[in-house]
Design a protein around this motif. Structure first.
Motif, PDB file in Angstrom:
ATOM      1  N   CYS A  40      -2.505   5.050  14.546  1.00  0.00           N
ATOM      2  CA  CYS A  40      -1.859   4.717  13.266  1.00  0.00           C
ATOM      3  C   CYS A  40      -0.886   5.827  12.847  1.00  0.00           C
ATOM      4  O   CYS A  40       0.217   5.540  12.350  1.00  0.00           O
ATOM      5  CB  CYS A  40      -2.912   4.508  12.183  1.00  0.00           C
ATOM      6  N   TYR A  41      -1.272   7.080  13.069  1.00  0.00           N
ATOM      7  CA  TYR A  41      -0.372   8.188  12.741  1.00  0.00           C
ATOM      8  C   TYR A  41       0.893   8.142  13.604  1.00  0.00           C
ATOM      9  O   TYR A  41       2.001   8.394  13.111  1.00  0.00           O
ATOM     10  CB  TYR A  41      -1.096   9.518  12.941  1.00  0.00           C
ATOM     11  N   ILE A  42       0.745   7.807  14.883  1.00  0.00           N
ATOM     12  CA  ILE A  42       1.918   7.707  15.764  1.00  0.00           C
ATOM     13  C   ILE A  42       2.858   6.615  15.273  1.00  0.00           C
ATOM     14  O   ILE A  42       4.092   6.781  15.257  1.00  0.00           O
ATOM     15  CB  ILE A  42       1.463   7.435  17.215  1.00  0.00           C
TER      16      ILE A  42
ATOM     17  N   CYS B 153       0.818  -1.229   0.000  1.00  0.00           N
ATOM     18  CA  CYS B 153       0.000   0.000   0.000  1.00  0.00           C
ATOM     19  C   CYS B 153       0.849   1.276   0.000  1.00  0.00           C
ATOM     20  O   CYS B 153       0.620   2.161  -0.839  1.00  0.00           O
ATOM     21  CB  CYS B 153      -0.960  -0.019   1.194  1.00  0.00           C
ATOM     22  N   PRO B 154       1.855   1.432   0.910  1.00  0.00           N
ATOM     23  CA  PRO B 154       2.666   2.669   0.847  1.00  0.00           C
ATOM     24  C   PRO B 154       3.419   2.826  -0.470  1.00  0.00           C
ATOM     25  O   PRO B 154       3.533   3.947  -0.992  1.00  0.00           O
ATOM     26  CB  PRO B 154       3.646   2.511   2.026  1.00  0.00           C
ATOM     27  N   TYR B 155       3.910   1.709  -1.047  1.00  0.00           N
ATOM     28  CA  TYR B 155       4.653   1.814  -2.304  1.00  0.00           C
ATOM     29  C   TYR B 155       3.761   2.339  -3.422  1.00  0.00           C
ATOM     30  O   TYR B 155       4.156   3.236  -4.190  1.00  0.00           O
ATOM     31  CB  TYR B 155       5.243   0.457  -2.677  1.00  0.00           C
ATOM     32  N   HIS B 156       2.552   1.789  -3.520  1.00  0.00           N
ATOM     33  CA  HIS B 156       1.679   2.211  -4.617  1.00  0.00           C
ATOM     34  C   HIS B 156       1.112   3.608  -4.388  1.00  0.00           C
ATOM     35  O   HIS B 156       0.883   4.344  -5.359  1.00  0.00           O
ATOM     36  CB  HIS B 156       0.555   1.185  -4.810  1.00  0.00           C
TER      37      HIS B 156
ATOM     38  N   ALA C 278       0.944   9.465   6.353  1.00  0.00           N
ATOM     39  CA  ALA C 278       0.906  10.186   7.632  1.00  0.00           C
ATOM     40  C   ALA C 278       0.059  11.453   7.521  1.00  0.00           C
ATOM     41  O   ALA C 278      -0.738  11.755   8.416  1.00  0.00           O
ATOM     42  CB  ALA C 278       2.328  10.526   8.070  1.00  0.00           C
ATOM     43  N   VAL C 279       0.222  12.195   6.419  1.00  0.00           N
ATOM     44  CA  VAL C 279      -0.583  13.410   6.225  1.00  0.00           C
ATOM     45  C   VAL C 279      -2.063  13.057   6.135  1.00  0.00           C
ATOM     46  O   VAL C 279      -2.927  13.719   6.746  1.00  0.00           O
ATOM     47  CB  VAL C 279      -0.099  14.151   4.963  1.00  0.00           C
ATOM     48  N   THR C 280      -2.371  11.989   5.396  1.00  0.00           N
ATOM     49  CA  THR C 280      -3.773  11.568   5.266  1.00  0.00           C
ATOM     50  C   THR C 280      -4.353  11.156   6.614  1.00  0.00           C
ATOM     51  O   THR C 280      -5.501  11.492   6.951  1.00  0.00           O
ATOM     52  CB  THR C 280      -3.868  10.395   4.279  1.00  0.00           C
TER      53      THR C 280
ATOM     54  N   HIS D 125      -7.866  12.131  11.127  1.00  0.00           N
ATOM     55  CA  HIS D 125      -8.014  12.242  12.580  1.00  0.00           C
ATOM     56  C   HIS D 125      -8.713  13.551  12.955  1.00  0.00           C
ATOM     57  O   HIS D 125      -9.600  13.568  13.828  1.00  0.00           O
ATOM     58  CB  HIS D 125      -6.631  12.167  13.238  1.00  0.00           C
ATOM     59  N   GLY D 126      -8.341  14.642  12.292  1.00  0.00           N
ATOM     60  CA  GLY D 126      -9.014  15.912  12.559  1.00  0.00           C
ATOM     61  C   GLY D 126     -10.477  15.894  12.173  1.00  0.00           C
ATOM     62  O   GLY D 126     -11.332  16.418  12.899  1.00  0.00           O
ATOM     63  N   LEU D 127     -10.793  15.254  11.036  1.00  0.00           N
ATOM     64  CA  LEU D 127     -12.197  15.158  10.624  1.00  0.00           C
ATOM     65  C   LEU D 127     -13.001  14.290  11.583  1.00  0.00           C
ATOM     66  O   LEU D 127     -14.148  14.613  11.919  1.00  0.00           O
ATOM     67  CB  LEU D 127     -12.270  14.575   9.204  1.00  0.00           C
TER      68      LEU D 127
END
Length: 574
Positions: free
Chosen positions: A310-312, A248-251, A285-287, A292-294
């Motif tokens: 997950c962000y941590i 997933c991160p690669y794509h 991470a940005v997503t 998280h804010g939403l």
């Protein structure tokens, strides 16, 4: 002793009994041989081969490879190479799994960041105070202190030992955190009391499961076939981790790079897969932080906490890559660039060597940078033994018992990590300029024929100057530094230089401290320690349990700073 036989025992053992015993022993040996062969085939063949073939299938990028995956797994081509590559993949997935479990323990015991806990639904004041009182009464101080989010201002904000900077930063963060501290303590106490019975029950169940599951039973060395289930779970875990943490991160990174038109630059780096995956993790991470804010905006508490955790995980992983991978690599390349004139080389030569062997070049530069960082840290520890506490306030003290880099990665925001990284690059780069580039320029100016430095070896052994330097850095220097007298000589040289420069520039009080004040402090220390014990024996409940925990840790009084006398034109003298 005399042997007593049964009356109906024959005088000689019958031949058929001997053969029956032999057949039974041989059958048992053959059964064990088949079982251990199956165990070795499963763990050393099936697991790595499946991991490698699934990894290749996912990254080929075609649908036909998914359809032919069962046939690819059963293929006999490149068995040894695929098994070795699969062992590496399995090792990476197991390390990722262990790291996740360990990071979870760090979050549970050290506390989650306050931005993750601040939107929790606050209980009523009466209930919260009642739970807090019950927690203290039941001896739950330690549990609450562990589960409560740590205060970043108390532990992590202080990079050095300058009291003025400490007071300013602590005052700022205390003003920011005053409104949330009581609610966080109450939430932690409530959660601790609410889950105490479940935790005890789970602890008993896990202890019983751990007693039943041994290494022999898990790997299948006890003779049972239960290990086949474990093989299935390991294969499933490998597939899941490859899919989540690599595919997933690669794509995500690949589609982003193609969309932004940076594909040619990434391919020119010779590390397309690694850079694409790191870009994918950054976008992930940005997503996650946006989602998280939403989720916090629409009051989805469980989703908000899951996205925050997950962000941590992604943030800590990226920071570990930067600290252990990128920073030593920058130091290694900067060392190489600053020492080009010493070897009569140019940047074009380094570019050609990188084009011919990119992996080896990057690894050697990373290794040189890592060695440089290690020796720099060792020298800083030596300096702390000589200089007055507080001189090196801008450098972190690695011997500090409260220094926990993983907790800092969890709690501190990303902009402070970025600021600290830039500061470290400036400090380390400036030291390289002063210690390497400037002496080379002086030598070339004063002794033009002394450089370049070349080692000519006339022998059949393939030994180069690089291998000699690595031998010097890895074998000779550590052996010298581990000797006590060598360390004492170096410490004596540093002390002599510091004393000389201090008296010449009137900085003796700043660099080494005043001896008279040190003697007075030594005489007053028992009284100060007694006052500290009296002050910290019964911490005020209103200050929070984290403050009480810090008071217990710091009963000996502050030792990170000593006063000094500032002469005129102090900055110029320093």
């Amino acid at each position: 002793f005399s042997t007593v036989y049964s009356p109906d025992m024959p005088s000689r053992l019958p031949i058929q009994d001997i053969f029956a015993g032999l057949v039974t022993s041989i059958g048992t040996a053959i059964r064990y041989w088949f079982h251990y062969t199956l165990v070795a085939f499963a763990w050393l063949g099936v697991v790595p081969l499946t991991a490698c073939r699934i990894y290749k299938c996912l990254f080929t990028g075609s649908v036909s490879s998914l359809l032919t995956l069962p046939l690819d797994i059963l293929s006999t081509e490149n068995l040894l190479a695929d098994c070795l590559q699969g062992c590496f993949v399995v090792t990476c997935t197991l390390c990722a799994f262990i790291s996740l479990v360990w990071l979870r323990e760090q979050i549970v015991h050290g506390g989650a960041p306050q931005w993750l806990e601040q939107n929790q639904q606050q209980p009523l004041n009466g209930i919260g105070q009642q739970n807090e009182a019950q927690a203290v009464g039941n001896g739950g101080v330690e549990n609450v202190a562990l589960d409560q989010p740590a205060n970043p201002g108390a532990e992590n904000v202080v990079v050095g030992e300058n009291p003025e900077i400490q007071e300013e930063q602590l005052d700022e963060e205390e003003e920011d955190n005053e409104d949330e501290e009581d609610a966080v303590v109450e939430d932690a106490a409530d959660a601790n009391n609410g889950a105490q019975d479940d935790m005890n029950w789970n602890a008993l169940e896990w202890d019983r499961a751990a007693e039943e599951l041994t290494w022999e039973r898990m790997l299948g060395l006890d003779g049972s076939l239960v290990f086949l289930e474990h093989v299935f779970w390991v294969v499933s875990l490998n597939t899941l981790f490859i899919l989540v943490f690599a595919f997933c991160p690669y794509h995500i990174g690949h589609f982003s790079i193609v969309g932004l038109g940076f594909e040619e630059y990434v391919q020119a780096s010779h590390f397309e897969g690694l850079i694409t995956t790191i870009v994918g993790y950054v976008l992930l991470a940005v997503t996650l932080i946006v989602c998280h804010g939403l989720a916090a905006l629409v009051k989805f508490q469980r989703s908000r906490r899951l996205l925050g955790v997950c962000y941590i995980v992604v943030k800590v992983s990226l920071l570990v890559v930067v600290e252990i991978g990128v920073f030593p690599l920058i130091c290694g390349w900067w060392l190489d660039i600053c020492s080009l004139e010493m070897f009569d080389a140019t940047l074009k030569d380094r570019e050609l060597s990188f084009q011919s062997a990119p992996g080896t070049t990057m690894f050697l530069h990373w290794l040189v940078g890592m060695v440089y960082v290690f020796y720099f840290a060792s020298f800083i520890l030596l300096l702390r033994e000589v200089l007055r506490p507080g001189v090196l306030w801008f450098l972190r003290n690695l011997n500090d018992p409260d220094f926990n880099p993983v907790q800092e990665m969890i709690h501190l925001p990303i902009y402070r990590h970025l600021r600290r990284f830039i500061l470290s690059v400036i400090v380390f780069g400036s030291i390289v300029l002063l210690m390497l580039w400037l002496p080379i320029r002086i030598i070339k100016y004063l002794l033009p024929n002394f450089l370049p430095y070349n080692v000519m070896l006339y022998s059949d052994a393939p030994v180069s100057e690089l291998s000699l330097e690595l031998l010097l850095l890895q074998v000779v220097l550590p052996a010298l530094l581990e000797q006590g007298h060598t360390r004492q000589w170096l410490k004596g040289l540093v002390r002599a230089w510091t004393v000389t420069a201090g008296y010449l520039l009137d900085l003796h009080s700043y660099l080494l401290g005043d001896q008279e004040e040190n003697e007075n402090n030594a005489n007053q220390q028992p009284n100060n320690n007694q006052h500290a014990r009296n002050n910290n024996a019964i911490p005020v409940v209103g200050e929070g349990l984290h403050a009480a925990h810090q008071a217990i840790l710091q009963q000996g009084g502050p030792v990170g700073f000593q006063p000094y006398r500032r002469p005129s034109k102090f900055a110029l003298r320093v």
